[in-house]
Design a protein around this motif. Structure first.
Motif, short mmCIF file in Angstrom:
data_model
loop_
_atom_site.label_atom_id
_atom_site.label_comp_id
_atom_site.label_asym_id
_atom_site.label_seq_id
_atom_site.Cartn_x
_atom_site.Cartn_y
_atom_site.Cartn_z
N VAL A 33 16.30 -4.95 -2.47
CA VAL A 33 15.35 -4.04 -1.84
C VAL A 33 14.56 -4.80 -0.78
CG1 VAL A 33 15.12 -2.59 -3.89
CG2 VAL A 33 13.57 -4.52 -3.58
N THR A 34 14.07 -4.07 0.21
CA THR A 34 13.25 -4.67 1.26
C THR A 34 11.82 -4.20 1.09
OG1 THR A 34 15.12 -4.70 2.80
CG2 THR A 34 12.93 -4.90 3.75
N LEU A 35 10.92 -5.16 0.91
CA LEU A 35 9.50 -4.88 0.72
C LEU A 35 8.72 -5.38 1.93
CD1 LEU A 35 9.19 -6.24 -2.94
CD2 LEU A 35 9.71 -3.89 -2.25
N TYR A 36 7.66 -4.69 2.27
CA TYR A 36 6.86 -5.08 3.43
C TYR A 36 5.50 -5.62 3.01
CZ TYR A 36 10.14 -3.34 6.88
OH TYR A 36 11.26 -3.18 7.66
N TYR A 37 5.24 -6.85 3.48
CA TYR A 37 3.96 -7.50 3.27
C TYR A 37 3.27 -7.69 4.61
CZ TYR A 37 5.35 -8.48 -1.54
OH TYR A 37 5.72 -8.34 -2.84
N GLU A 73 6.30 -3.04 -7.29
CA GLU A 73 6.69 -4.39 -6.88
C GLU A 73 5.94 -4.81 -5.62
OE1 GLU A 73 9.01 -7.84 -7.75
OE2 GLU A 73 8.59 -5.99 -8.89
N LEU A 74 5.53 -3.84 -4.80
CA LEU A 74 4.76 -4.15 -3.60
C LEU A 74 3.42 -4.79 -3.92
CD1 LEU A 74 5.11 -1.13 -1.13
CD2 LEU A 74 5.75 -3.50 -0.72
N LYS A 75 2.91 -4.57 -5.12
CA LYS A 75 1.62 -5.13 -5.50
C LYS A 75 1.73 -6.58 -5.95
CE LYS A 75 -1.21 -2.41 -7.75
NZ LYS A 75 -1.78 -1.49 -8.76
N VAL A 76 2.97 -7.05 -6.15
CA VAL A 76 3.19 -8.41 -6.65
C VAL A 76 3.10 -9.41 -5.50
CG1 VAL A 76 4.82 -9.95 -7.80
CG2 VAL A 76 4.66 -7.54 -8.49
N SER A 77 2.25 -10.41 -5.63
CA SER A 77 2.14 -11.45 -4.60
C SER A 77 3.37 -12.35 -4.66
CB SER A 77 0.88 -12.29 -4.83
OG SER A 77 -0.28 -11.49 -4.68
N ARG A 78 3.82 -12.80 -3.47
CA ARG A 78 5.04 -13.61 -3.43
C ARG A 78 4.82 -14.99 -2.81
NH1 ARG A 78 7.74 -9.24 -4.84
NH2 ARG A 78 9.71 -9.84 -5.74
N ASP A 79 3.98 -15.06 -1.80
CA ASP A 79 3.79 -16.33 -1.11
C ASP A 79 2.37 -16.33 -0.55
OD1 ASP A 79 3.75 -18.58 0.43
OD2 ASP A 79 5.60 -18.17 1.50
N SER A 80 1.41 -16.79 -1.35
CA SER A 80 0.00 -16.69 -0.98
C SER A 80 -0.35 -17.52 0.25
CB SER A 80 -0.88 -17.12 -2.16
OG SER A 80 -0.58 -18.46 -2.53
N ARG A 81 0.50 -18.47 0.61
CA ARG A 81 0.21 -19.31 1.78
C ARG A 81 0.69 -18.67 3.08
NH1 ARG A 81 3.15 -24.61 -0.25
NH2 ARG A 81 4.61 -22.94 -0.82
N SER A 82 1.52 -17.64 3.01
CA SER A 82 2.06 -17.03 4.23
C SER A 82 1.93 -15.52 4.27
CB SER A 82 3.54 -17.39 4.38
OG SER A 82 3.73 -18.78 4.45
N LEU A 83 1.93 -14.89 3.09
CA LEU A 83 1.96 -13.44 3.03
C LEU A 83 0.87 -12.92 2.10
CD1 LEU A 83 5.79 -12.90 2.53
CD2 LEU A 83 4.55 -12.75 4.68
N THR A 84 0.54 -11.67 2.30
CA THR A 84 -0.39 -11.03 1.38
C THR A 84 0.10 -9.61 1.08
OG1 THR A 84 -2.70 -10.36 1.03
CG2 THR A 84 -1.85 -10.20 3.27
N SER A 85 -0.08 -9.18 -0.16
CA SER A 85 0.29 -7.81 -0.50
C SER A 85 -0.65 -6.85 0.19
CB SER A 85 0.22 -7.60 -2.02
OG SER A 85 0.39 -6.23 -2.34
N GLY A 126 1.04 1.47 5.84
CA GLY A 126 2.15 0.85 6.55
C GLY A 126 3.16 0.21 5.61
N ALA A 127 2.66 -0.48 4.58
CA ALA A 127 3.56 -1.13 3.62
C ALA A 127 4.36 -0.10 2.83
CB ALA A 127 2.75 -2.02 2.67
N ILE A 128 3.70 0.98 2.40
CA ILE A 128 4.38 2.04 1.65
C ILE A 128 5.46 2.70 2.51
CG2 ILE A 128 4.11 4.32 0.60
CD1 ILE A 128 1.31 3.42 -0.31
N VAL A 129 5.07 3.11 3.71
CA VAL A 129 5.99 3.85 4.58
C VAL A 129 7.16 2.99 5.03
CG1 VAL A 129 6.21 5.05 6.79
CG2 VAL A 129 4.22 5.48 5.33
N ASN A 130 6.87 1.77 5.47
CA ASN A 130 7.95 0.88 5.90
C ASN A 130 8.92 0.59 4.76
OD1 ASN A 130 7.70 0.00 8.77
ND2 ASN A 130 5.65 -0.61 8.12
N THR A 131 8.39 0.35 3.56
CA THR A 131 9.24 0.03 2.41
C THR A 131 10.09 1.22 1.99
OG1 THR A 131 7.72 -1.68 1.60
CG2 THR A 131 9.23 -0.72 0.00
#
Length: 210
Positions: A33-37, A73-85, A126-131
């Protein structure tokens, strides 16, 4: 006695087959799946590919619970140094409805906070719609904000075009031009970020210059 044994065996086989069919229908498989952060500067949306266990194929989602799994899954943080949910923890996704005829998914949410800031709300939408519009056959998302008090207009479905990383399209856009996607590296050189620019139609040289 033999007839009774045969009957018991027959019932056992039938029950076993029924259980197997039911379990097979609910069996989950890993799908990409593709998620948007958002980047840390909150200036653009970054697509991240990951695997997620859902009950159907990502190309043909038919169950609301699979949509909710993707949204959660969009609420899950993945890379706090580069991305934010982009989904505030106060937001809870209550339910979803899939309308294949309209090529639309309805998302019903609620919030434990009465209001979000305008920036928080714009990033969330934006994150919801893009995802969700990454799902094949889905072109728009109708969001029902529940108890969230907002100045945003949720009365109409929202398409991906509303929340693309569009930086280079001006008011002089005309029929001779087209909007094309170009990819940049994030500042930390870890992610590709899609943005959109206008070029003369089918002019690859202009695209490469951009």
């Amino acid at each position: 006695i033999m007839d009774r044994v045969r009957l018991i065996i027959y019932k056992f086989v039938i029950v076993s087959i029924t259980i197997f069919v039911l379990l097979s229908c609910e069996k989950k498989s890993e799908q990409v799946v593709t998620l948007y952060y958002s980047g840390l500067d909150k200036m653009f949306f970054v697509p991240i590919s990951t695997t997620l266990k859902i009950s159907g194929e990502i190309e043909n989602i038919t169950k609301a619970k699979d949509v909710l799994a993707i949204l959660d899954e969009l609420k899950v943080s993945r890379d706090s140094r580069s991305l934010t949910s982009c989904i505030p923890q106060a937001i809870k996704f209550e339910s979803a409805k899939i309308d294949k005829d309209k090529k639309e998914i309805e998302v019903f949410l609620n919030s434990s906070k009465e209001r979000l800031t305008e920036a928080e709300e714009q990033l969330m939408i934006g994150a919801i719609v893009n995802t969700i519009t990454e799902i094949k056959g889905i072109e728009s998302v109708k969001i029902y904000p529940g108890n969230l008090k907002s100045e945003m207009d949720y009365s109409e479905p929202i398409t991906k075009d509303s929340y693309k990383n569009i930086w280079f399209v001006d008011d002089n856009f005309n029929a001779k031009n087209s909007v094309s996607s170009i990819y940049w590296l994030s500042k930390d050189k870890k992610y590709f970020v899609p943005s959109y620019t206008q070029i003369p139609k089918k002019d690859i040289t202009s695209l490469l210059r951009a």
